[in-house]
Design a protein around this motif. Structure first.
Motif, PDB file in Angstrom:
ATOM      1  N   VAL A  82       0.832  -1.204   0.000  1.00 40.83           N
ATOM      2  CA  VAL A  82       0.000   0.000   0.000  1.00 40.83           C
ATOM      3  C   VAL A  82       0.861   1.245   0.000  1.00 40.83           C
ATOM      4  O   VAL A  82       0.726   2.120  -0.860  1.00 40.83           O
ATOM      5  N   GLY A  83       1.760   1.364   0.975  1.00 38.06           N
ATOM      6  CA  GLY A  83       2.616   2.537   1.084  1.00 38.06           C
ATOM      7  C   GLY A  83       3.129   2.697   2.493  1.00 38.06           C
ATOM      8  O   GLY A  83       2.627   2.076   3.435  1.00 38.06           O
ATOM      9  N   PRO A  84       4.143   3.537   2.686  1.00 36.29           N
ATOM     10  CA  PRO A  84       4.811   3.639   3.990  1.00 36.29           C
ATOM     11  C   PRO A  84       3.923   4.160   5.110  1.00 36.29           C
ATOM     12  O   PRO A  84       4.169   3.859   6.272  1.00 36.29           O
ATOM     13  N   GLU A  85       2.886   4.937   4.794  1.00 36.24           N
ATOM     14  CA  GLU A  85       2.034   5.449   5.864  1.00 36.24           C
ATOM     15  C   GLU A  85       1.155   4.354   6.466  1.00 36.24           C
ATOM     16  O   GLU A  85       0.669   4.494   7.586  1.00 36.24           O
ATOM     17  N   MET A  86       0.935   3.261   5.703  1.00 36.41           N
ATOM     18  CA  MET A  86       0.181   2.126   6.220  1.00 36.41           C
ATOM     19  C   MET A  86       1.113   1.048   6.741  1.00 36.41           C
ATOM     20  O   MET A  86       0.984   0.579   7.868  1.00 36.41           O
ATOM     21  N   GLU A  87       2.058   0.637   5.915  1.00 32.58           N
ATOM     22  CA  GLU A  87       2.939  -0.488   6.270  1.00 32.58           C
ATOM     23  C   GLU A  87       4.351   0.012   6.537  1.00 32.58           C
ATOM     24  O   GLU A  87       5.244  -0.122   5.696  1.00 32.58           O
ATOM     25  N   ALA A  88       4.524   0.615   7.697  1.00 33.73           N
ATOM     26  CA  ALA A  88       5.851   1.119   8.051  1.00 33.73           C
ATOM     27  C   ALA A  88       6.885  -0.011   8.035  1.00 33.73           C
ATOM     28  O   ALA A  88       8.059   0.217   7.745  1.00 33.73           O
ATOM     29  N   PHE A  89       6.427  -1.227   8.307  1.00 34.26           N
ATOM     30  CA  PHE A  89       7.342  -2.374   8.347  1.00 34.26           C
ATOM     31  C   PHE A  89       7.955  -2.685   6.982  1.00 34.26           C
ATOM     32  O   PHE A  89       8.954  -3.381   6.885  1.00 34.26           O
ATOM     33  N   MET A  90       7.349  -2.161   5.907  1.00 34.87           N
ATOM     34  CA  MET A  90       7.832  -2.438   4.551  1.00 34.87           C
ATOM     35  C   MET A  90       8.814  -1.391   4.035  1.00 34.87           C
ATOM     36  O   MET A  90       9.533  -1.627   3.064  1.00 34.87           O
ATOM     37  N   THR A  91       8.837  -0.224   4.645  1.00 32.62           N
ATOM     38  CA  THR A  91       9.499   0.932   4.059  1.00 32.62           C
ATOM     39  C   THR A  91      10.962   0.696   3.714  1.00 32.62           C
ATOM     40  O   THR A  91      11.404   0.947   2.589  1.00 32.62           O
ATOM     41  N   GLN A  92      11.739   0.205   4.663  1.00 31.19           N
ATOM     42  CA  GLN A  92      13.171   0.036   4.448  1.00 31.19           C
ATOM     43  C   GLN A  92      13.458  -1.012   3.379  1.00 31.19           C
ATOM     44  O   GLN A  92      14.278  -0.789   2.485  1.00 31.19           O
ATOM     45  N   SER A  93      12.773  -2.149   3.441  1.00 30.34           N
ATOM     46  CA  SER A  93      13.011  -3.221   2.464  1.00 30.34           C
ATOM     47  C   SER A  93      12.563  -2.806   1.067  1.00 30.34           C
ATOM     48  O   SER A  93      13.234  -3.086   0.074  1.00 30.34           O
ATOM     49  N   ALA A  94      11.422  -2.118   0.976  1.00 27.11           N
ATOM     50  CA  ALA A  94      10.918  -1.691  -0.332  1.00 27.11           C
ATOM     51  C   ALA A  94      11.825  -0.646  -0.965  1.00 27.11           C
ATOM     52  O   ALA A  94      11.979  -0.604  -2.189  1.00 27.11           O
ATOM     53  N   ALA A  95      12.432   0.197  -0.132  1.00 29.48           N
ATOM     54  CA  ALA A  95      13.314   1.247  -0.648  1.00 29.48           C
ATOM     55  C   ALA A  95      14.534   0.677  -1.352  1.00 29.48           C
ATOM     56  O   ALA A  95      15.125   1.332  -2.219  1.00 29.48           O
ATOM     57  N   SER A  96      14.899  -0.540  -1.000  1.00 28.76           N
ATOM     58  CA  SER A  96      16.087  -1.156  -1.611  1.00 28.76           C
ATOM     59  C   SER A  96      15.772  -1.867  -2.925  1.00 28.76           C
ATOM     60  O   SER A  96      16.677  -2.352  -3.603  1.00 28.76           O
ATOM     61  N   LEU A  97      14.486  -1.919  -3.294  1.00 27.10           N
ATOM     62  CA  LEU A  97      14.093  -2.622  -4.513  1.00 27.10           C
ATOM     63  C   LEU A  97      14.212  -1.712  -5.738  1.00 27.10           C
ATOM     64  O   LEU A  97      13.934  -0.511  -5.640  1.00 27.10           O
ATOM     65  N   PRO A  98      14.589  -2.271  -6.889  1.00 30.16           N
ATOM     66  CA  PRO A  98      14.549  -1.479  -8.119  1.00 30.16           C
ATOM     67  C   PRO A  98      13.109  -1.157  -8.495  1.00 30.16           C
ATOM     68  O   PRO A  98      12.183  -1.874  -8.111  1.00 30.16           O
TER      69      PRO A  98
END
Length: 319
Positions: A82-98
């Motif tokens: 969804v996005g960092p405001e909902m799933e803060a747990f995803m933010t760091q890992s998603a940022a490393s993805l192309p």
């Protein structure tokens, strides 16, 4: 004889190896939470499996990734969230993805204009919680959960449709050889969604004017889409109980019969709902914002919407 057998084995191995390289590539799709997985599964049906990170019963509001989760994200061909405001747990890992492997619903061009601002009561609720002695925890939650917009985007049929179109595009880039199946899946999803949308609209029409309270503000997009009449929510963060001032306001609404129903959730069945409703004629129901009991398949998203609609109707009608 042994020489002939050896040549046969070598030839067979070479053919098998060549066939393996000739097989269509299979994209590994990872969805953050189950409803997002419902949308992805509709497009990926018969093409590639979809994996969901968040376990059943866990809350998207405070989940912490395990090392195995981080590995699944890193190894995925496509990550949908969804996005960092909902799933803060995803933010760091998603940022490393192309970019080609990262599909953030809130960042889709067509979705940005559909975003609904966070509830007007958010600041008030924070004050109420803080009065209850949990100021630090609540403000931290407000920072990472809602931000400017309500991020329960999977509750919007239109945002779900646009997300499906985006997933179709990403999978087509990964597996162009599966175009026919991907096209058919998207066509089926859009047609089924339109049909279900009409049926739900008709189902909810008789209860549109009936007031109710939800446990937390997860349903705004669904409510606005179908013209429902919520009178409020108990809390912004389902992990934190509402403060005394908020409970007094809710109790007043119930006594004045501004609401005919209060809804809990499968993940959260707080005693506070029973306490506030005690002695009133208000009915108690359950809404499941994550579709916990629904299995991933090509029709799971429309099943999710239909289940939610039935849960509303059941309580609001007193069935």
């Amino acid at each position: 004889m042994l020489h002939i057998k050896s040549r046969f084995i070598c030839t067979f191995s070479a053919v098998a190896l060549a066939a393996a390289f000739a097989l269509p590539a299979r994209a590994d799709v990872v969805a953050s939470i189950k409803p997002v997985g419902f949308i992805a599964a509709a497009i990926a049906d018969g093409v590639t499996p979809v994996d969901v990170l968040l376990p059943d019963g866990a809350s998207e509001h405070d989940y912490a990734l395990r090392p195995s989760d981080i590995k699944r994200i890193k190894n995925a061909d496509l990550v949908v969230w969804v996005g960092p405001e909902m799933e803060a747990f995803m933010t760091q890992s998603a940022a490393s993805l192309p970019a080609q492997k990262n599909l953030e619903m809130a960042a889709l061009p067509g979705v940005k204009s559909l975003l609904v601002r966070g509830d007007e009561d958010d600041d008030h609720d924070e004050d109420s919680h803080a009065a209850g002695g949990d100021d630090h925890q609540d403000k931290s939650h407000a920072h990472h959960h809602h931000g400017e917009f309500n991020m329960h985007l999977w509750m919007s049929p239109e945002i779900a449709r646009q997300t499906a179109v985006a997933i179709h595009g990403k999978l087509l880039e990964l597996m162009p050889q599966s175009r026919a199946k991907l096209d058919a899946n998207l066509q089926h999803f859009e047609a089924d969604l339109a049909d279900t949308d009409q049926k739900i609209g008709a189902q909810l029409a008789p209860v549109k004017s009936k007031g109710y309270l939800v446990f937390h503000d997860a349903y705004t997009y669904f409510e606005k889409h179908y013209g429902l009449s919520p009178t409020g929510h108990f809390t912004v963060n389902p992990e934190i109980q509402p403060g005394a001032q908020r409970l007094h306001e809710i109790r007043t609404q119930l006594v004045e019969q501004k609401a005919v129903c209060v809804f809990a959730e499968p993940q959260f069945r707080p005693a506070v709902i029973d306490a506030v409703a005690r002695g009133t004629s208000v009915r108690k129901g359950t809404l499941d914002p994550l579709g916990t009991a629904i299995s991933l398949n090509k029709d799971s998203y429309v099943q999710f919407l239909s289940q939610l609609s039935s849960q509303y109707v059941s309580c609001l009608n007193g069935a």
